[in-house]
Motif scaffolding. Structure first.
Motif, PDB file in Angstrom:
ATOM      1  N   LEU B 564       0.834  -1.198   0.000  1.00 41.81           N
ATOM      2  CA  LEU B 564       0.000   0.000   0.000  1.00 41.81           C
ATOM      3  C   LEU B 564       0.861   1.237   0.000  1.00 41.81           C
ATOM      4  CD1 LEU B 564      -1.522  -2.206   2.071  1.00 41.81           C
ATOM      5  CD2 LEU B 564      -3.232  -0.426   1.841  1.00 41.81           C
ATOM      6  N   ASN B 565       0.364   2.212  -0.727  1.00 40.78           N
ATOM      7  CA  ASN B 565       1.109   3.451  -0.859  1.00 40.78           C
ATOM      8  C   ASN B 565       0.122   4.589  -0.671  1.00 40.78           C
ATOM      9  OD1 ASN B 565       3.133   5.226  -1.552  1.00 40.78           O
ATOM     10  ND2 ASN B 565       3.899   3.859  -3.183  1.00 40.78           N
ATOM     11  N   ASN B 566       0.090   5.158   0.548  1.00 44.59           N
ATOM     12  CA  ASN B 566      -0.823   6.275   0.797  1.00 44.59           C
ATOM     13  C   ASN B 566      -2.279   5.915   0.593  1.00 44.59           C
ATOM     14  OD1 ASN B 566      -0.011   8.678   1.737  1.00 44.59           O
ATOM     15  ND2 ASN B 566       0.928   9.330  -0.209  1.00 44.59           N
ATOM     16  N   TYR B 567      -2.583   4.636   0.675  1.00 52.11           N
ATOM     17  CA  TYR B 567      -3.904   4.197   0.200  1.00 52.11           C
ATOM     18  C   TYR B 567      -4.972   4.415   1.258  1.00 52.11           C
ATOM     19  CZ  TYR B 567      -7.249   1.438  -2.397  1.00 52.11           C
ATOM     20  OH  TYR B 567      -8.345   1.034  -3.104  1.00 52.11           O
ATOM     21  N   PRO B 568      -6.015   5.162   0.909  1.00 52.79           N
ATOM     22  CA  PRO B 568      -7.048   5.419   1.915  1.00 52.79           C
ATOM     23  C   PRO B 568      -8.083   4.298   1.951  1.00 52.79           C
ATOM     24  CG  PRO B 568      -7.535   6.638  -0.077  1.00 52.79           C
ATOM     25  CD  PRO B 568      -6.296   5.814  -0.365  1.00 52.79           C
ATOM     26  N   GLY B 569      -8.747   4.208   3.059  1.00 52.48           N
ATOM     27  CA  GLY B 569      -9.896   3.310   3.122  1.00 52.48           C
ATOM     28  C   GLY B 569      -9.550   1.874   3.386  1.00 52.48           C
ATOM     29  N   PHE B 570      -8.258   1.576   3.606  1.00 53.16           N
ATOM     30  CA  PHE B 570      -7.919   0.207   3.962  1.00 53.16           C
ATOM     31  C   PHE B 570      -7.532   0.221   5.442  1.00 53.16           C
ATOM     32  CE2 PHE B 570      -5.153  -3.672   3.429  1.00 53.16           C
ATOM     33  CZ  PHE B 570      -6.213  -4.519   3.169  1.00 53.16           C
TER      34      PHE B 570
END
Lengths: 290, 819
Positions: B564-570
């Motif tokens: 994940l890279n800056n991934y929102p909602g996880f």
């Protein structure tokens, strides 16, 4: 705008089409030539040019590797113009197309059988032809293929024996069948060894009271093998199988003897126990346990 | 004495004489090349010929076979010592180059052309052609119910060919007649209404019949009559027969039918005796036969019990499954008195046959061994009909052959009690292409999938084996790509070999995938965010012989990586997570058909588990951040599925299905996994739910993923899925198309299912319900396509529009999986 070829194709100038077809054929543009020839054969039926046309037509199909249609056209030519100077060639080419259509040994060999028949027919019709030698060679190749198929499919059961031991039994039957079908099969020696091996493996994985007969059968197959191939390179391996079979029989006999001794012992115990019960009604439990 | 005198020569049939042909001339030909016709006659100059003899007859025969002439005469024009001169006299007629029809439909045209055969190109235009054409067309249309066909001809020269004519056939077929009424005479026990029912395809017209309202079709009527009598026999009226029947003109539009029948008495079975049986005793055979004295006599029932039953519990099968290949039983009606029929079963057991040679024919692509290793009738074993049928089924399951054309032919050799068996097969296209544009996450997604079901890996580098791909080893290769441009890309590959190593039925599979979802910006951009998933899995499966040989066991190991890279909602926004799990699956599959089973069942039990990291790593799960908590995912998951198929009546099939899934944790501090949960509801299609490896379970009548636990937060529960689910399906299926090109069926279904958050809340009877109808079509190249309309009865609190009427489309779903 239609191309020149397209215009010609749609025109009714049969003579020009014929010339153009031959020209395209010689230029090796077979797919275009085919289009023209296909339209022409019907129209030239019953005319003097039909013979040459049909000859070219069959060859065009052959060049395009449509061997199924080509062989039919070659045969048709040979049947229609038996007196033609090209009849022999076409008869041969028809058979050769079958030969080319024969698939690898692991697929359905319908075309292989037909190729053999067609080549044989050619040899019968033109026994003195130069092509007859080549045809005979092709027949040999095809028979070779059939032998390979028979061998591979019989051996398959041996290969599958590890998964289900009854496959070894099937292997023996299948290998023998293949030898009956092809008496001079080139794999004969290897097959005979495989028969010994399969029978041995079948016996080895059987119940002890079945083993003696089955091992004996393996020894019998070994004897047949060594008689047929006294100097076989597999002789050592086969001998080992024979010895192992003999050891197997001895072992099976020992197990059965032990089993029977055990049964006898229990029977004796049971009977003496019964007798004691019958004679002395006040028999105590600790005595029987002894 | 028949003899022929030509120019003073006596051609005596008793003393034929050899002549040399001095030359042949042709008269009467206008369009045809003279030399060619002479060549075709084979009366070539210089050849010798017997006169009288076959040569002259053949000459006429050869020319006649060309179909170019209306008349051919062969004359001896001159005889000069040993030399004979011929003259061929022909009458040329215009040739028929083709037909043109008016007044009939395209399909009728095709049918008629087929019946007319090779007349175009062969025939010449004469009265004979007109008459045969007329009678063929009239008869064809008569059988279709057109009684008043009118035909006239027009012909025009074919501009493309000399001396050729196109025959134009103008057909006025008139109205198709209907059946006004059907009357019976001679019936006593049966009412006319009942008897009319036995005529299945010939019906009286009636105002309420919208479809096929009483059209008369001669062909079908003839079939109906046979079935009609058979039906009466089945009811015990073994003497019943149609004495006479007539179809008469009622008026211009309709016909009437009168059937004069003999009903006869109703018969019952009397004494049933068995003779000739040695292998099985009479008592046993009586039990298998099952018909007792006093039952209504029916030959059909008798036949069925003797040899015709579908599930193999008839008398013949008992013998045929035990090697008695030439077994025969002949039920002889020994005595008929009053209404009772005594039957003597005359049995011929014959020898017990051993299988000798087993071979495959028709495999033009698939290698012998791929088929042979599936065949259960093996050399050296006793013949068994049951194993023969099972072999056919299992050849079908390979997916490379047309099941309806797989035909085992036993060739018994009574001399030595052996039987050779040839399995005839026909290859069918088995590769699938999936090309779809779908809607997911508010964007259009394009998918391209290729599945090759008969791949051959070892021929990958052999150029000549490509046609167009290396084929024939029964391996499966599948490639799939899915993308909507920059935002989402997914690629996967899988390969499986059903007989790993070629010696045992151990299947080996390997698959890998990678997918990327991002906001489409470049990675160097500060606002970039995205998630990449990589996965690889290996599996080994084998068929079991115990408890029975329908079972199979599969082990697999899977590793998934999430970056994940800056991934929102996880669960966390930047970092990595791994899911390494081991799966054991045991299944039993006895379904009798891959696409449309009509019997059998499917059971599957799966356990999936990750290593219990929390037991040995030093993470304090009570305080750990999500990033640390989920670095190595841990859970254990249990699934069970059962499917059951049963033929109800005719072609109607019942399908019952129950599924259950449970996701548990090793350690309460770690809590339930956020991965691998179940999402219930909707069409069962995988969308953007791959993120947590969720399993999508279809449930028609509810929108996608909408069936959430009672009391759960709708937003969270819908996106994360639930750890426990159960689902039941009852479905009635009716096939409308079953051919090699397509299988299609209609369904009526009822479904029920639910999800729960905690095991203590779980109640398998507290479910959400729905009913609906649907249609499915299987096209070999596309897989299964379906459309369903379901109506969900139960509201889902917090999710409006979840239930009530819902349409579901599905495409290329894997058969028999969790769907």
């Amino acid at each position: 705008c239609k191309s020149r070829f397209e215009k010609l194709r749609l025109s009714n100038d049969v003579a020009k089409k014929y010339q153009e077809g031959i020209r395209l054929y010689n230029k090796k543009d077979y797919s275009k030539a085919l289009i023209l020839f296909e339209g022409l054969v019907q129209k030239y039926r019953g005319t003097a040019e039909a013979e040459d046309l049909n000859y070219y037509y069959a060859y065009t199909l052959y060049r395009l590797k449509d061997y199924t249609t080509a062989r039919y056209k070659f045969k048709e030519f040979a049947d229609t113009y038996p007196a033609s100077k090209n009849a022999e060639e076409c008869r041969y080419m028809g058979a050769y197309c079958y030969y080319l259509d024969s698939p690898k040994s692991s697929l359905d060999q319908e075309n292989t059988y037909k190729a053999i028949d067609a080549l044989q027919l050619f040899i019968n019709l033109y026994p003195k032809s130069d092509r007859a030698t080549q045809a005979a060679q092709y027949i040999a190749n095809l028979r070779d293929k059939l032998e390979t198929k028979a061998f591979d499919n019989a051996k398959l059961y041996y290969n599958l024996g590890g998964y289900d031991v009854t496959n070894y039994k099937s292997a023996v039957v299948a290998l023998k069948n293949a030898q009956t079908e092809f008496p001079d099969i080139k794999y004969a020696e290897e097959m005979n060894l495989l028969i010994v091996k399969s029978q041995f493996m079948y016996a080895k994985n059987s119940y002890p009271h079945r083993q003696e007969d089955r091992f004996n059968e393996a020894i019998e197959y070994y004897n047949e093998f060594i008689e047929a191939y006294p100097d076989s390179k597999f002789a050592k391996e086969a001998k080992q199988l024979k010895e192992d079979s003999e050891a197997g029989i001895a072992n099976a006999k020992r197990i059965i003897a032990e089993e029977q001794a055990m049964i006898a012992k229990y029977k004796a115990l049971e009977e003496s126990d019964k007798k004691r019960k019958d004679t002395t009604n006040n028999n105590s439990d600790n005595k029987t346990q002894k | 004495t028949p003899s022929l005198k030509v120019n003073g020569l006596n051609l005596d049939y008793f003393t034929p004489k050899e002549y040399i042909i001095g030359g042949t001339t042709l008269t009467g030909a206008k369009y045809l090349d003279k030399d060619v016709i002479v060549v075709l006659s084979k009366l070539t100059q210089g050849e010798t010929i017997m006169l009288p003899g076959e040569g002259t007859a053949n000459a006429i025969k050869n020319l006649w076979a060309q179909g170019l002439f209306d008349d051919i005469k062969l004359n001896v024009s001159k005889i000069n010592g040993d030399t004979v001169y011929f003259d061929i006299e022909v009458v040329e007629l215009p040739r028929l180059s083709g037909f043109e029809f008016t007044g009939i439909s395209k399909s009728q045209k095709t049918d008629i052309l087929e019946k007319l055969g090779d007349r175009p190109g062969k025939s010449i235009i004469n009265d004979n052609l007109y008459n045969t054409t007329r009678s063929i067309i009239t008869k064809y249309l008569y059988e279709k119910g057109f009684f008043y066909t009118k035909i006239d001809y027009a012909s025009k020269p074919d501009p493309n060919q000399d001396n050729s004519v196109v025959l134009q056939v103008n057909i006025d077929k008139g109205r198709r007649v209907k059946v006004q009424k059907i009357e019976f005479t001679g019936n006593k026990e049966f009412s006319a209404a009942k008897l009319r029912k036995y005529l299945k395809k010939t019906k009286q017209r009636a105002f309420y019949k919208v479809f096929g309202s009483g059209k008369f079709n001669k062909e079908k009527y003839e079939e109906d009559k046979l079935a009609f009598v058979a039906k009466l026999h089945e009811k015990g009226y073994r003497d019943a027969a149609i004495i006479s029947d007539s179809v008469y003109k009622y008026n211009d539009k309709t016909v009437g039918i009168k059937i004069n029948m003999y009903e006869g008495p109703k018969y019952y079975f009397g004494k049933i005796t068995w003779v000739g049986n040695a292998k099985y005793n009479t008592e046993f055979l009586e039990k298998v036969f099952g018909i007792e004295k006093g039952e209504v006599f029916s030959e059909e029932k008798l036949e069925k019990k003797l040899r015709g039953s579908a599930n193999g519990d008839d008398v013949s099968s008992i013998y045929l499954n035990d090697g008695y290949l030439t077994f025969n039983v002949d039920p002889v009606q020994t005595k008929i008195y009053n209404d009772t029929v005594d039957v003597e079963m005359r049995i011929y057991e014959g020898p017990k046959y051993t299988i000798n040679k087993v071979s495959v024919l028709g495999n033009t692509i698939t290698n012998d061994r791929v088929v042979l290793r599936e065949i259960r009738t093996k050399p050296g074993d006793y013949f068994s009909k049951e194993l023969l049928i099972r072999s056919v089924r299992e050849i079908g399951q390979l997916g490379n052959f047309d099941e309806s054309k797989t035909n085992p032919v036993p060739k018994p050799n009574p001399a030595d009690g052996t039987v050779d068996i040839v399995y005839h097969v026909e290859e069918k296209p088995s590769d699938q292409i999936e090309l779809s544009g779908g809607f997911g996450g508010g964007r259009v997604i394009g998918t391209l999938g290729l599945t090759f079901n008969n791949f051959s890996l070892r021929n990958l580098f052999k150029g000549e084996a490509y046609r167009p791909l290396p084929k024939g080893d029964g391996q499966r290769l599948s490639l799939r790509g899915q993308t909507n441009g920059k935002f989402y890309q997914s690629y996967s590959f899988s390969f499986s070999e059903p007989w790993f190593g070629g010696k045992k039925p151990v299947s080996f599979g390997v698959s890998a995938f990678t997918s990327l979802q991002s906001n489409g910006l470049s990675k160097s951009n500060a606002n970039y965010y995205g998630i990449r998933l990589n996965g690889v899995s290996f599996s080994l499966g084998r068929r079991l012989k115990w408890p029975d040989n329908w079972f199979s066991l599969t082990h697999s190991i899977n590793l998934n990586q999430y970056i994940l890279n800056n991934y929102p909602g996880f669960l966390f926004s930047t970092g990595e997570s791994y899911n390494l799990n081991f799966t054991q699956e045991i299944s039993r599959d006895s379904r009798n058909h891959n696409i449309f089973p009509t019997g059998g069942s499917y059971l599957r039990f799966t356990v999936q588990a990750t290593p219990p990291y929390s037991l040995f790593n030093k993470v304090n799960y009570n305080t750990a951040s999500d990033k640390d908590r989920y670095r190595f995912t841990e859970y254990h998951k249990w699934k069970f599925e059962s499917q059951w198929f049963e033929t109800v009546v005719g072609k109607l099939v019942f399908k019952g299905q129950a599924q259950f899934g449970f996701l548990g944790s090793y350690n309460s501090a770690v809590g339930q996994s956020a991965f691998e949960r179940f999402k219930l509801g909707g069409d069962g299609m995988q969308g953007f739910d791959f993120l947590q490896g969720s399993e999508i379970i279809a449930m028609r009548g509810y929108s996608n993923n909408s069936v959430i636990p009672v009391g759960a937060n709708p937003n969270i529960a819908q996106s994360s899925g639930s750890p426990i689910f159960t689902k039941y399906v009852m479905e009635l299926r009716y096939p409308v198309i079953s051919s090699q090109q397509a299988t299609a069926f209609m369904t009526v279904f009822g479904e029920a299912g639910n999800t729960w958050d905690r095991f203590r809340d779980f109640n398998p009877f507290n479910v959400r319900r729905s009913v609906g109808v649907g249609a499915k079509i299987f096209l070999p190249i596309f897989g299964l396509l379906g459309i369903d309309y379901g109506y969900g009865f139960d509201n889902i609190p917090g999710v409006p529009d979840a239930n009530k009427g819902q349409f579901h489309f599905s495409i290329a779903q894997q058969m028999g999986g969790f769907n």
